[in-house]
Write an enzyme that holds these catalytic residues in place. Structure first.
Site, short mmCIF file in Angstrom:
data_model
loop_
_atom_site.label_atom_id
_atom_site.label_comp_id
_atom_site.label_asym_id
_atom_site.label_seq_id
_atom_site.Cartn_x
_atom_site.Cartn_y
_atom_site.Cartn_z
N ARG A 20 12.79 5.68 69.01
CA ARG A 20 11.55 5.45 69.35
C ARG A 20 10.90 6.69 70.32
NH1 ARG A 20 9.65 1.69 65.87
NH2 ARG A 20 10.50 -0.42 66.24
N GLN A 56 10.51 9.52 66.89
CA GLN A 56 9.23 8.99 66.41
C GLN A 56 7.97 9.49 67.17
OE1 GLN A 56 9.35 4.81 65.88
NE2 GLN A 56 7.50 4.04 64.73
N THR A 114 8.21 -4.40 59.87
CA THR A 114 9.11 -5.63 60.80
C THR A 114 8.37 -6.69 61.45
OG1 THR A 114 9.48 -3.25 62.53
CG2 THR A 114 9.52 -5.04 63.66
N ASP A 165 16.08 -1.78 60.03
CA ASP A 165 15.24 -0.47 60.09
C ASP A 165 15.36 0.36 61.96
OD1 ASP A 165 14.50 2.15 59.27
OD2 ASP A 165 12.47 0.81 59.96
N ARG A 170 -1.15 3.99 70.56
CA ARG A 170 -2.68 3.89 70.22
C ARG A 170 -3.42 3.27 71.30
NH1 ARG A 170 -1.44 5.20 65.57
NH2 ARG A 170 -1.66 3.13 65.74
N HIS A 210 3.32 -6.59 64.32
CA HIS A 210 3.73 -5.60 64.58
C HIS A 210 2.81 -3.77 64.47
CE1 HIS A 210 7.31 -2.59 64.97
NE2 HIS A 210 6.85 -1.87 63.49
MN MN Z 1 10.31 -0.24 59.54
#
Ligand code: MN
Length: 435
Positions: free
Chosen positions: A248, A251, A370, A244, A154, A145
């Site tokens: 995105r 984030q 994850t 969770d 990145r 993950h």
């Molecule tokens: Mn998480």
């Protein structure tokens, strides 16, 4: 020392007939804990144990006075409206209650008639959060993950060099942890689309799930002390499923330099039944670290962890859209993975969390991170499945998804099934998105 005892014996069966059906999540070898009361009642919530399609009311059982000494004292703690005091009692007490309940529920149990008076149908009860969760910490223990996500955020530098040395984590939000079945509100936040000059406040367009396990801390440690690897597992009460939910787009804009904040704190869903670490004993695996990888620093290494620190827990995610629901199309499996692919074990998470003297407390929750595996069917978030939103996920009814839309329902499931042991399960952790 073997971690197996008579409660794990795969030949045990229960006088609760539904506990003996193949495929049940809750055979007599499981005995997971939750907090419940009769649906639509004003009764106090209290601890219960799932057995087949029933729940054993621990408070009612206490009143029958058929448990002896240690088990009775432990059962009193487990009959409260949260399991915190029970969790704080420690593994010897948890184990004494598990053994007593296993003996009461076995096929040949003498006190069957009395115990049967303490059973309710699972479908007749409602659950509450099993503990007062003082603190929630989310880790990042799948290197698959971390690498897949790193490539998206990145491309030139996917896996940061600290990953292979530090169990990466951040402090999550405990107040927004909800139970399976609770609808999840699409969060608003600052979005900064590529090429835009300034951010706007809007509902997230890139709402995602993350398949994780939740690890409930049992006994804590004092501020200023650390939990060494040799003791770490004795501080773990048990494990549940955890979603969770992640926005995105929020984030991507907010996460540097301090990590996730509002992209995560709007909701975290957990399954109500906590499978104890003791119940998971038959499904342990050696923890291995590839010889080409840096080996864990000595404080994160231990003989027991090498021999048995990992767990064979199978995990699955299904997605059901409103159109699928209307047309009676069954939920579509979008991920099948296993906890054994984690880069760090739960013992390493406990030890690392406390190495600076941070105090864990009974009822604290750790997210595993994850749990993506190395293969394409093992990706445990839409961000990875859709390559950051570039490759839509095709559903069997012709629909597509990039991220979650309103009305979409995500369901996590977990179970352990190996030769020579009973199959046990975690139940489910489900949530539906709304705006
Ligand atoms: Mn998480």
């Amino acid at each position: 020392m073997s971690l197996l005892n008579e409660t794990h014996d795969p030949t045990l069966s229960s006088w609760v007939a539904s506990a003996n059906l193949p495929g049940t999540d809750f055979p007599i070898q499981n005995l997971p804990f939750a907090v419940f009361r009769r649906k639509d009642s004003e009764e106090p919530f209290r601890g219960g144990v799932a057995i087949g399609d029933k729940v054993l009311d621990i408070a009612a059982l206490c009143r029958k006075n058929i448990l002896d000494g240690d088990a009775q004292r432990t059962a009193v703690a487990a009959s409260a409206s949260t399991l915190n005091n029970f969790m704080a009692l420690g593994h010897t007490a948890w184990s004494s209650l598990r053994l007593a309940l296993s003996r009461l529920l076995r096929e040949d149990a003498k006190q069957q008639a009395i115990t049967a008076q303490c059973l309710l149908e699972l479908e007749d009860v409602e659950v509450a959060l099993p503990a007062h969760i003082g603190d929630y910490t989310d880790f990042y223990t799948s290197i698959h993950h971390a690498t897949n996500v790193g490539k998206l955020f990145r491309p030139d530098n996917p896996l940061l060099p600290n990953y292979r040395w530090v169990p990466i984590g951040y402090h999550g939000r405990a107040s927004s942890i909800v139970l399976s079945g609770h609808d999840v509100h699409r969060p608003r936040g600052q979005l900064m689309p590529p090429g835009a000059e300034s951010p706007t406040l809007a509902p997230s367009k890139r709402l995602d799930f993350e398949l994780e396990l939740g690890i409930f801390v049992g006994t804590g440690n004092l501020l200023g002390t650390s939990i060494p690897m040799a003791d770490a597992e004795q501080h773990v009460f048990g494990v549940c499923l955890l979603n969770d939910w992640s926005a995105r787009d929020i984030q991507g804009w907010e996460y540097q330099p301090l990590g996730p904040f509002l992209s995560k704190s709007f909701a975290t869903s957990i399954s109500p039944w906590i499978v104890t670490l003791e119940a998971l004993a038959p499904y342990r695996l050696p923890f291995t670290r590839d010889a080409n990888e840096p080996q864990p620093l000595p404080y994160l290494d231990g003989e027991h962890n090498r021999a048995l620190g990992a767990f064979d827990i199978q995990l699955k995610v299904t997605l059901e859209t409103p159109a699928m629901r209307e047309a009676n199309v069954p939920p579509h499996t979008i991920c099948q993975t296993n906890y054994k692919h984690a880069y760090w074990t739960l013992a390493q998470l406990i030890t690392h969390h406390t190495v600076n003297g941070c105090n864990l407390q009974a009822g604290d929750l750790l997210g595993s991170g994850t749990l993506s595996g190395p293969e394409s069917h093992q990706l445990a978030a839409l961000l990875e499945i859709t390559h950051g939103g570039k490759v839509p996920l095709a559903l069997p009814n012709g629909e597509q998804r990039i991220f979650l839309e309103d009305g979409d329902q995500v369901t996590l499931r977990g179970w352990c099934a190996i030769k020579g042991a009973a199959r046990i399960g975690f139940g489910e952790c489900t949530g539906t998105v709304f705006s």
